[in-house]
Write an enzyme that holds these catalytic residues in place. Structure first.
Site, PDB file in Angstrom:
ATOM      1  N   CYS A  86      47.391  35.900  34.534  1.00 11.88           N
ATOM      2  CA  CYS A  86      46.195  36.738  34.581  1.00 11.88           C
ATOM      3  C   CYS A  86      45.537  36.657  35.951  1.00 11.88           C
ATOM      4  CB  CYS A  86      45.208  36.354  33.480  1.00 11.88           C
ATOM      5  SG  CYS A  86      44.301  34.818  33.762  1.00 11.88           S
ATOM      6  N   ASP A  89      43.882  33.222  36.910  1.00 10.84           N
ATOM      7  CA  ASP A  89      44.847  32.202  37.332  1.00 10.84           C
ATOM      8  C   ASP A  89      45.008  32.175  38.852  1.00 10.84           C
ATOM      9  OD1 ASP A  89      45.400  31.518  34.705  1.00 10.84           O
ATOM     10  OD2 ASP A  89      47.242  32.691  34.592  1.00 10.84           O
ATOM     11  N   CYS A 149      44.483  35.553  28.452  1.00  6.79           N
ATOM     12  CA  CYS A 149      45.093  35.993  29.718  1.00  6.79           C
ATOM     13  C   CYS A 149      45.352  37.497  29.756  1.00  6.79           C
ATOM     14  CB  CYS A 149      46.400  35.248  29.957  1.00  6.79           C
ATOM     15  SG  CYS A 149      46.228  33.450  30.053  1.00  6.79           S
TER      16      CYS A 149
END
Length: 208
Positions: A86, A89, A149
Site C-alpha cells: 500500500c 508502506d 492495505c
C-alpha cells in the site's frame, strides 16, 4: 492499535523478514530461522500466525508488506526494485529499516505518478507537493492486507482525495508528510509530539 496491525508489528519475525526481503531475493524459512535464532518450526508457526505471507512456487517467502511481486507501489532500496502492499508502506518502511527509498506510486483516481524520496527521518522530495493519502481502520483482524492495505492510496490533490472519500466515508485523508509523521511515530520509536521536528524541508512541485 488495531489487533491485526499490532499482531504484525509485534511479531519477532516481521522486521527480520523485511530486512531480508530488501535484498531483492526470495527468503527461505531457513534464512529467517538463522536471522532470528529460532527453529524452522517456530518461524513457520509465526508466519502462519501472521497471515497474508506471500510464497513462490518453491515455497520461498516473497512478500509481507514489502514484496517481490509487482504492485502499483514501486520502491527502490539499496538499488533493488521492490514493491509494497500500500501507499503508507512506502512511507514507514524506510523509517522501520533505516534505509533511503525512491518511491513511485499512482494517484488512485487519475493514475498520475506520485514520486517521493523518503529518508528514515524525513521526506526530502515529493512531487506533486499537494499529494494526499487515505487511511482507514482495519475491519478484518484475519487479513491486514484485505481490510487495510487495499484501501490506502495516494492522490495528487486534496480535491481528488475528497471525491474518493465520498464513496469511502469510513476513511480519512491526510497530507503525505503527515502520513509519514504518523508512521514515524508508530514504527520509528519517535514521540508523536516531537515527530514534526524531525521533518526536513520537502522539495516538490505542485500540480499545475
Amino acid at each position: 492499535m488495531d489487533s491485526s496491525i499490532g499482531r504484525t508489528c509485534d511479531s519477532w519475525v516481521w522486521r527480520p523478514l523485511l530486512t531480508l526481503l530488501v535484498a531483492g531475493r526470495p527468503v527461505t524459512v531457513d534464512d529467517l530461522a538463522a536471522a532470528t535464532v529460532r527453529s524452522v518450526e517456530e518461524v513457520a508457526d509465526e508466519l502462519d500466525r501472521l497471515g497474508d505471507t506471500e510464497y513462490n512456487r518453491a515455497g520461498m517467502i516473497v512478500g509481507h508488506g514489502i514484496t517481490l511481486i509487482p504492485t502499483p507501489h514501486r520502491v527502490e532500496i539499496d538499488g533493488n526494485q521492490l514493491f509494497t502492499w500500500c501507499a503508507w508502506d512506502t512511507l514507514f518502511f524506510p523509517v522501520l529499516l533505516g534505509r533511503r527509498a525512491q518511491v513511485v506510486s499512482p494517484c488512485k483516481v487519475t493514475g498520475t505518478p506520485i514520486r517521493l524520496t523518503v529518508q528514515p527521518d524525513r521526506i526530502t522530495t515529493l512531487e506533486p507537493a499537494t499529494a494526499m493519502m487515505s487511511l482507514v481502520a482495519p475491519d478484518n483482524p484475519t487479513s491486514l492486507r484485505a481490510s487495510f492495505c487495499s484501501r490506502i492510496h495516494f492522490f495528487v490533490t486534496h480535491e481528488l482525495a475528497a471525491g474518493w472519500l465520498v464513496e469511502n466515508p469510513d476513511a480519512t485523508i491526510l497530507p503525505v508528510v503527515n502520513a509519514f509523521l504518523l508512521g514515524q511515530a508508530m514504527f520509528g520509536g519517535v514521540d508523536s509530539a516531537k515527530a514534526p521536528n524531525s521533518i526536513g524541508p520537502v522539495r516538490g512541485k505542485p500540480m499545475s
